[in-house]
Write an enzyme that holds these catalytic residues in place. Structure first.
Site, PDB file in Angstrom:
ATOM      1  N   ASP A   1      29.977  54.278  84.995  1.00 55.87           N
ATOM      2  CA  ASP A   1      29.940  54.595  83.571  1.00 55.87           C
ATOM      3  C   ASP A   1      29.218  55.906  83.312  1.00 55.87           C
ATOM      4  O   ASP A   1      29.585  56.657  82.406  1.00 55.87           O
ATOM      5  CB  ASP A   1      29.267  53.478  82.781  1.00 55.87           C
ATOM      6  CG  ASP A   1      29.261  53.783  81.289  1.00 55.87           C
ATOM      7  OD1 ASP A   1      30.354  53.862  80.708  1.00 55.87           O
ATOM      8  OD2 ASP A   1      28.171  53.981  80.717  1.00 55.87           O
TER       9      ASP A   1
ATOM     10  N   LYS B   1      27.036  48.284  80.853  1.00 59.16           N
ATOM     11  CA  LYS B   1      25.596  48.564  80.888  1.00 59.16           C
ATOM     12  C   LYS B   1      24.797  47.321  80.509  1.00 59.16           C
ATOM     13  O   LYS B   1      23.757  47.032  81.104  1.00 59.16           O
ATOM     14  CB  LYS B   1      25.261  49.715  79.937  1.00 59.16           C
ATOM     15  CG  LYS B   1      25.751  51.069  80.404  1.00 59.16           C
ATOM     16  CD  LYS B   1      25.138  52.197  79.623  1.00 59.16           C
ATOM     17  CE  LYS B   1      25.655  52.333  78.216  1.00 59.16           C
ATOM     18  NZ  LYS B   1      27.003  52.910  78.136  1.00 59.16           N
TER      19      LYS B   1
ATOM     20  N   HIS C   1      23.213  47.433  70.712  1.00 61.73           N
ATOM     21  CA  HIS C   1      23.944  48.684  70.936  1.00 61.73           C
ATOM     22  C   HIS C   1      24.709  49.039  69.673  1.00 61.73           C
ATOM     23  O   HIS C   1      25.280  48.174  69.017  1.00 61.73           O
ATOM     24  CB  HIS C   1      24.923  48.560  72.102  1.00 61.73           C
ATOM     25  CG  HIS C   1      25.629  49.849  72.412  1.00 61.73           C
ATOM     26  ND1 HIS C   1      25.098  50.811  73.244  1.00 61.73           N
ATOM     27  CD2 HIS C   1      26.803  50.353  71.948  1.00 61.73           C
ATOM     28  CE1 HIS C   1      25.918  51.846  73.296  1.00 61.73           C
ATOM     29  NE2 HIS C   1      26.964  51.597  72.518  1.00 61.73           N
TER      30      HIS C   1
END
Length: 449
Positions: free
Chosen positions: A163, A189, A84
């Site tokens: 989220d 996530k 990420h």
């Protein structure tokens, strides 16, 4: 049980919220028993007052558990990985890295997001490819991983639903750069993906959310702590984000540069991030014994065409027509498939010299205003808007040659915006020897080099 206004007041006044209070807020968002204005107020209170490590862990765990948490076949144990980025300009790393990791025997269930503030979103880039479907159920994700090895999807109703709601509101309420909210969004996530290993590309610099190394390092350490606290082996890379990554910025243009990279023609800075992040993940999974070995293995997956094959298979598995996917991955006439802007203009170099700086933030903000980004939740973006840098840092350049090709439709760039773009290019007229530097500056925790 306290009311939502009481919880907002407590955080606004700087009080530490209990585990139960945080869960009350999470439940209200999940069950849609909270007003949007109250969610915005809580986000602003968190942005203003911050959260302790314990509050951040509770927030993240609650967000992760607000929906379905994935589970994987036993034979995939230790090989389910992801990466990420905290967001940058021209950051197309995921589009190259996910298929490269799949080609190296990893499983990559990448849940990505849309653009936030000036930064581009991976989902927006992929949706510039006609037919690409970001909406996949967990059972469909597992099926794609079994056959392809990687997928890049959005958040669904069942995966981290809290989220999905808060992510959009953060952009609308100017709370994007809150450390605990970033933690909660990213790690929840990844926790729902049931990962074994995670690498985080935390950017710092003029075109990043965090402008200096110190604040980015604080975020990186917090993310690593939160990730490890959820049982995910987590490492963070600190990388510079002053200019752009690669030469193309804008959704469909970044897809083009990603495809060129997967065909072995990628820019050095993009490949540096791909091989570093990928090499770390291969090291964490035990696929290699040294980071240098991991970098080489990822590089070979790209240059050999193995990653390109995985990318084509991923496109087809996520809804792109077979002939379109094949065309993108075997031809260079990309606009047979991708949308091309109606207009473009080229900006000329104004003096002889050496390129010593290009302001990525200025470029991103202007492209955002021209339609490459969104200012309100749900707003449509123009995938064709973007820019091609025709020069790189360190290049010796001559006056009146083009340095930027700006792709646009409606609105057209104003004279003021053109002037701002011209000022974003810094050229030294002296006989400058530009020393190129690596983007990756540090790895958290240390010792991974």
């Amino acid at each position: 049980m306290q009311s939502i206004p009481d919880l907002i007041k407590n955080k606004r006044d700087g009080k530490e919220l209990s585990t139960e209070e945080i869960q009350t807020f999470i439940n209200a968002v999940t069950n849609k028993t909270i007003q949007e204005c109250q969610m915005g107020a809580m986000l602003m209170a968190i942005w203003q007052k911050g959260m302790t490590d314990r509050e951040t862990q509770d927030l993240t765990r609650g967000m992760m558990s607000s929906g379905e948490v994935m589970s994987w076949p036993l034979e995939w144990a230790g090989r389910v990985v992801d990466k990420h980025s905290t967001g940058g300009v021209g950051d197309k790393v995921s589009l190259v890295l996910a298929p490269a990791l799949a080609a190296c025997n990893c499983k990559v269930p990448m849940i990505s997001g849309r653009g936030l503030a000036h930064t581009g979103g991976t989902l927006d880039k992929l949706e510039s490819i006609p037919g690409y479907n970001i909406n996949k159920k967990p059972s469909e994700i597992q099926k794609i991983l079994a056959s392809v090895g990687c997928c890049i999807v959005g958040q669904t109703e069942t995966l981290v639903p809290v989220d999905r709601v808060l992510y959009a509101l953060r952009d609308a309420t100017s709370t994007v750069d809150s450390l605990p909210l970033i933690n909660g969004s990213i790690i929840s996530k990844k926790g729902a993906e049931a990962l074994s290993s995670l690498v985080l590309d935390v950017k710092f610099g003029r075109a990043a959310l965090y402008k200096d190394l110190g604040s980015a390092k604080e975020l990186a350490e917090s993310l690593v702590k939160t990730g490890n606290g959820l049982g995910i082996r987590t490492v963070a890379v600190l990388s510079k984000m002053n200019s752009t990554i690669g030469r193309y910025v804008g959704n469909s243009l970044e897809v083009i540069e990603s495809l060129e990279t997967l065909k072995g023609n990628g820019p050095d800075d993009l490949m540096e991030l791909v091989t570093t992040c990928g090499g770390l993940l291969l090291l964490m999974t035990g696929e290699v014994s040294k980071l240098s070995e991991g970098k080489t293995k990822i590089s070979n997956a790209v240059t050999s065409g193995a990653a390109l094959s995985k990318f084509q298979a991923m496109l087809e598995a996520q809804g792109v027509a077979k002939e379109m996917a094949q065309h993108l991955c075997s031809n260079t006439d990309y606009y047979q498939v991708l949308r091309k802007s109606k207009y473009y203009t080229e900006l000329k170099i104004q003096k002889n010299g050496v390129v010593v700086d290009i302001d990525g933030m200025c470029l991103a903000q202007i492209l955002h205003k021209l339609g490459a980004g969104r200012t309100i939740v749900g707003e449509k973006i123009n995938h064709s808007v973007g820019a091609e840098l025709l020069v790189s840092l360190g290049d010796k350049v001559s006056k009146d040659l083009p340095w930027l090709r700006l792709h646009y439709e409606t609105p057209a760039p104003t004279e003021e915006q053109i002037a701002q773009l011209q000022n974003s290019l810094v050229i030294s007229e002296k006989n400058t020897k530009y020393q190129k530097q690596n983007l990756v500056q540090e790895i958290i925790p240390p010792g991974w080099f």
